[in-house]
Design a protein around this motif. Structure first.
Motif, PDB file in Angstrom:
ATOM      1  N   ALA A  52     -28.694  37.054  54.763  1.00  0.00           N
ATOM      2  CA  ALA A  52     -28.391  38.490  54.678  1.00  0.00           C
ATOM      3  C   ALA A  52     -27.926  39.011  56.026  1.00  0.00           C
ATOM      4  O   ALA A  52     -26.997  39.823  56.101  1.00  0.00           O
ATOM      5  CB  ALA A  52     -29.617  39.260  54.199  1.00  0.00           C
ATOM      6  N   ALA A  53     -28.548  38.540  57.113  1.00  0.00           N
ATOM      7  CA  ALA A  53     -28.150  38.974  58.457  1.00  0.00           C
ATOM      8  C   ALA A  53     -26.721  38.526  58.760  1.00  0.00           C
ATOM      9  O   ALA A  53     -25.921  39.290  59.319  1.00  0.00           O
ATOM     10  CB  ALA A  53     -29.123  38.434  59.498  1.00  0.00           C
ATOM     11  N   GLU A  54     -26.398  37.295  58.388  1.00  0.00           N
ATOM     12  CA  GLU A  54     -25.028  36.807  58.600  1.00  0.00           C
ATOM     13  C   GLU A  54     -24.028  37.649  57.813  1.00  0.00           C
ATOM     14  O   GLU A  54     -22.966  38.011  58.327  1.00  0.00           O
ATOM     15  CB  GLU A  54     -24.931  35.336  58.192  1.00  0.00           C
ATOM     16  CG  GLU A  54     -25.651  34.406  59.140  1.00  0.00           C
ATOM     17  CD  GLU A  54     -25.770  32.981  58.620  1.00  0.00           C
ATOM     18  OE1 GLU A  54     -25.453  32.714  57.433  1.00  0.00           O
ATOM     19  OE2 GLU A  54     -26.205  32.107  59.415  1.00  0.00           O
ATOM     20  N   THR A  85     -23.177  48.270  62.762  1.00  0.00           N
ATOM     21  CA  THR A  85     -24.078  47.197  62.339  1.00  0.00           C
ATOM     22  C   THR A  85     -25.411  47.756  61.868  1.00  0.00           C
ATOM     23  O   THR A  85     -25.968  47.299  60.868  1.00  0.00           O
ATOM     24  CB  THR A  85     -24.284  46.191  63.489  1.00  0.00           C
ATOM     25  OG1 THR A  85     -23.013  45.720  63.922  1.00  0.00           O
ATOM     26  CG2 THR A  85     -25.147  45.025  63.047  1.00  0.00           C
ATOM     27  N   THR A  86     -25.919  48.765  62.566  1.00  0.00           N
ATOM     28  CA  THR A  86     -27.189  49.382  62.169  1.00  0.00           C
ATOM     29  C   THR A  86     -27.065  50.031  60.799  1.00  0.00           C
ATOM     30  O   THR A  86     -27.924  49.837  59.932  1.00  0.00           O
ATOM     31  CB  THR A  86     -27.632  50.421  63.217  1.00  0.00           C
ATOM     32  OG1 THR A  86     -27.826  49.742  64.467  1.00  0.00           O
ATOM     33  CG2 THR A  86     -28.926  51.099  62.808  1.00  0.00           C
ATOM     34  N   LEU A  93     -30.889  47.010  53.590  1.00  0.00           N
ATOM     35  CA  LEU A  93     -32.331  47.133  53.381  1.00  0.00           C
ATOM     36  C   LEU A  93     -32.643  48.036  52.195  1.00  0.00           C
ATOM     37  O   LEU A  93     -33.518  47.752  51.390  1.00  0.00           O
ATOM     38  CB  LEU A  93     -33.003  47.712  54.635  1.00  0.00           C
ATOM     39  CG  LEU A  93     -33.373  46.724  55.724  1.00  0.00           C
ATOM     40  CD1 LEU A  93     -33.811  47.471  56.980  1.00  0.00           C
ATOM     41  CD2 LEU A  93     -34.471  45.790  55.267  1.00  0.00           C
ATOM     42  N   ARG A  94     -31.928  49.136  52.093  1.00  0.00           N
ATOM     43  CA  ARG A  94     -32.198  50.105  51.032  1.00  0.00           C
ATOM     44  C   ARG A  94     -31.715  49.607  49.675  1.00  0.00           C
ATOM     45  O   ARG A  94     -32.266  49.986  48.646  1.00  0.00           O
ATOM     46  CB  ARG A  94     -31.536  51.435  51.376  1.00  0.00           C
ATOM     47  CG  ARG A  94     -32.225  52.101  52.555  1.00  0.00           C
ATOM     48  CD  ARG A  94     -31.560  53.393  52.969  1.00  0.00           C
ATOM     49  NE  ARG A  94     -32.204  53.890  54.169  1.00  0.00           N
ATOM     50  CZ  ARG A  94     -31.591  54.126  55.318  1.00  0.00           C
ATOM     51  NH1 ARG A  94     -30.286  53.934  55.419  1.00  0.00           N
ATOM     52  NH2 ARG A  94     -32.257  54.565  56.353  1.00  0.00           N
ATOM     53  N   LEU A 145     -44.151  46.668  61.721  1.00  0.00           N
ATOM     54  CA  LEU A 145     -43.823  48.051  62.061  1.00  0.00           C
ATOM     55  C   LEU A 145     -43.006  48.681  60.942  1.00  0.00           C
ATOM     56  O   LEU A 145     -42.181  47.998  60.306  1.00  0.00           O
ATOM     57  CB  LEU A 145     -43.003  48.105  63.355  1.00  0.00           C
ATOM     58  CG  LEU A 145     -43.711  47.776  64.663  1.00  0.00           C
ATOM     59  CD1 LEU A 145     -42.689  47.714  65.796  1.00  0.00           C
ATOM     60  CD2 LEU A 145     -44.800  48.789  64.965  1.00  0.00           C
ATOM     61  N   PRO A 146     -43.165  49.980  60.696  1.00  0.00           N
ATOM     62  CA  PRO A 146     -42.286  50.658  59.748  1.00  0.00           C
ATOM     63  C   PRO A 146     -40.823  50.503  60.191  1.00  0.00           C
ATOM     64  O   PRO A 146     -40.536  50.378  61.388  1.00  0.00           O
ATOM     65  CB  PRO A 146     -42.733  52.119  59.823  1.00  0.00           C
ATOM     66  CG  PRO A 146     -44.123  52.070  60.378  1.00  0.00           C
ATOM     67  CD  PRO A 146     -44.173  50.859  61.266  1.00  0.00           C
ATOM     68  N   GLU A 147     -39.922  50.527  59.225  1.00  0.00           N
ATOM     69  CA  GLU A 147     -38.505  50.262  59.474  1.00  0.00           C
ATOM     70  C   GLU A 147     -37.938  51.101  60.622  1.00  0.00           C
ATOM     71  O   GLU A 147     -37.234  50.581  61.492  1.00  0.00           O
ATOM     72  CB  GLU A 147     -37.737  50.539  58.180  1.00  0.00           C
ATOM     73  CG  GLU A 147     -36.266  50.351  58.255  1.00  0.00           C
ATOM     74  CD  GLU A 147     -35.621  50.709  56.925  1.00  0.00           C
ATOM     75  OE1 GLU A 147     -34.805  51.642  56.920  1.00  0.00           O
ATOM     76  OE2 GLU A 147     -35.953  50.078  55.909  1.00  0.00           O
ATOM     77  N   ASP A 148     -38.224  52.401  60.650  1.00  0.00           N
ATOM     78  CA  ASP A 148     -37.642  53.266  61.682  1.00  0.00           C
ATOM     79  C   ASP A 148     -38.167  52.911  63.072  1.00  0.00           C
ATOM     80  O   ASP A 148     -37.405  52.902  64.047  1.00  0.00           O
ATOM     81  CB  ASP A 148     -37.883  54.748  61.371  1.00  0.00           C
ATOM     82  CG  ASP A 148     -39.354  55.100  61.213  1.00  0.00           C
ATOM     83  OD1 ASP A 148     -40.191  54.204  60.971  1.00  0.00           O
ATOM     84  OD2 ASP A 148     -39.667  56.307  61.318  1.00  0.00           O
ATOM     85  N   LEU A 149     -39.447  52.563  63.176  1.00  0.00           N
ATOM     86  CA  LEU A 149     -40.005  52.169  64.465  1.00  0.00           C
ATOM     87  C   LEU A 149     -39.466  50.803  64.887  1.00  0.00           C
ATOM     88  O   LEU A 149     -39.142  50.578  66.055  1.00  0.00           O
ATOM     89  CB  LEU A 149     -41.536  52.120  64.412  1.00  0.00           C
ATOM     90  CG  LEU A 149     -42.287  53.394  64.037  1.00  0.00           C
ATOM     91  CD1 LEU A 149     -43.792  53.179  64.161  1.00  0.00           C
ATOM     92  CD2 LEU A 149     -41.833  54.574  64.845  1.00  0.00           C
ATOM     93  N   ARG A 150     -39.387  49.871  63.921  1.00  0.00           N
ATOM     94  CA  ARG A 150     -38.912  48.517  64.223  1.00  0.00           C
ATOM     95  C   ARG A 150     -37.470  48.548  64.729  1.00  0.00           C
ATOM     96  O   ARG A 150     -37.118  47.853  65.684  1.00  0.00           O
ATOM     97  CB  ARG A 150     -39.039  47.624  62.984  1.00  0.00           C
ATOM     98  CG  ARG A 150     -38.767  46.161  63.279  1.00  0.00           C
ATOM     99  CD  ARG A 150     -39.156  45.255  62.117  1.00  0.00           C
ATOM    100  NE  ARG A 150     -38.227  45.351  61.024  1.00  0.00           N
ATOM    101  CZ  ARG A 150     -38.529  45.767  59.800  1.00  0.00           C
ATOM    102  NH1 ARG A 150     -39.753  46.127  59.497  1.00  0.00           N
ATOM    103  NH2 ARG A 150     -37.619  45.817  58.858  1.00  0.00           N
TER     104      ARG A 150
END
Length: 196
Positions: A52-54, A85-86, A93-94, A145-150
């Motif tokens: 998935a990252a690739e 990318t983010t 993720l969603r 960690l929660p997604e936003d913190l990570r």
């Protein structure tokens, strides 16, 4: 025959971006060479899935190629490529199923770190074992960690981005980024208490 100007290793990002904006594929390939690894590590940390990252990085870089001509400030390229990318990572993720997944193979990140290192490690095996166990425990804490913190923590700690850059990449205020990183730091410190 002389070497293509875009193949020179000393060209900075701004020059390569300007050339890529003019359609220079070789210049764009040089930018991909510089950014693909860090972007992959960001996506892997968030998605915990190598394939998935690739895919995310490939999709993001295709978007960058399609839109690079419209980038008004070539010096903003690093921030812009991280934004794309983010967003692509967060969308993935969603969209994916919410079924539990195994965390990323710790060896993937270890191997990547080793590949970027210099030569063999000559430290005491007991010290190396302890350091690896601590690093594995820290990775596990980061994964929780929660997604936003990570995301904020990864951009800050692993990618060296400033609070201002992270705020721009993630689309939140500077204060929000500062708060998220502080909460991430606190949670990681609490989770790592047994390892002190």
């Amino acid at each position: 025959m002389g070497e293509s100007p875009s193949r020179r290793p000393d060209l900075d990002d701004v020059t390569l971006v300007a050339r890529a904006q003019d359609g220079d594929v070789i210049a764009f390939e040089r930018l991909v060479d510089r950014y693909q690894g860090p972007l992959f590590r960001l996506a892997l940390r968030m998605l915990r899935d190598r394939g998935a990252a690739e895919d995310v990085v490939q999709d993001a870089l295709v978007t960058v190629w399609r839109q690079v001509a419209g980038l008004s400030d070539p010096a903003a390229f690093p921030r812009w490529v991280y934004q794309i990318t983010t967003r692509t990572t967060l969308n993935r993720l969603r969209a994916r199923d919410r079924r539990p997944t195994d965390p990323a193979d710790p060896e993937l990140l270890d191997q990547d770190q080793h590949n970027r290192g210099h030569g063999a490690d000559l430290r005491d095996p007991a010290t190396l074992t302890e350091e690896r166990a601590t690093a594995t425990a820290l990775r596990a804490q980061i994964e929780q960690l929660p997604e936003d913190l990570r995301l904020c923590w990864t951009l800050y700690a692993d990618h060296g981005r400033s609070y201002e850059e992270i705020a721009d990449i993630v689309g939140v205020t500077h204060g929000t980024v500062r708060g998220r990183i502080a909460r991430a730091r606190q949670k990681l410190a609490e989770g790592m208490t047994p390892w002190r």
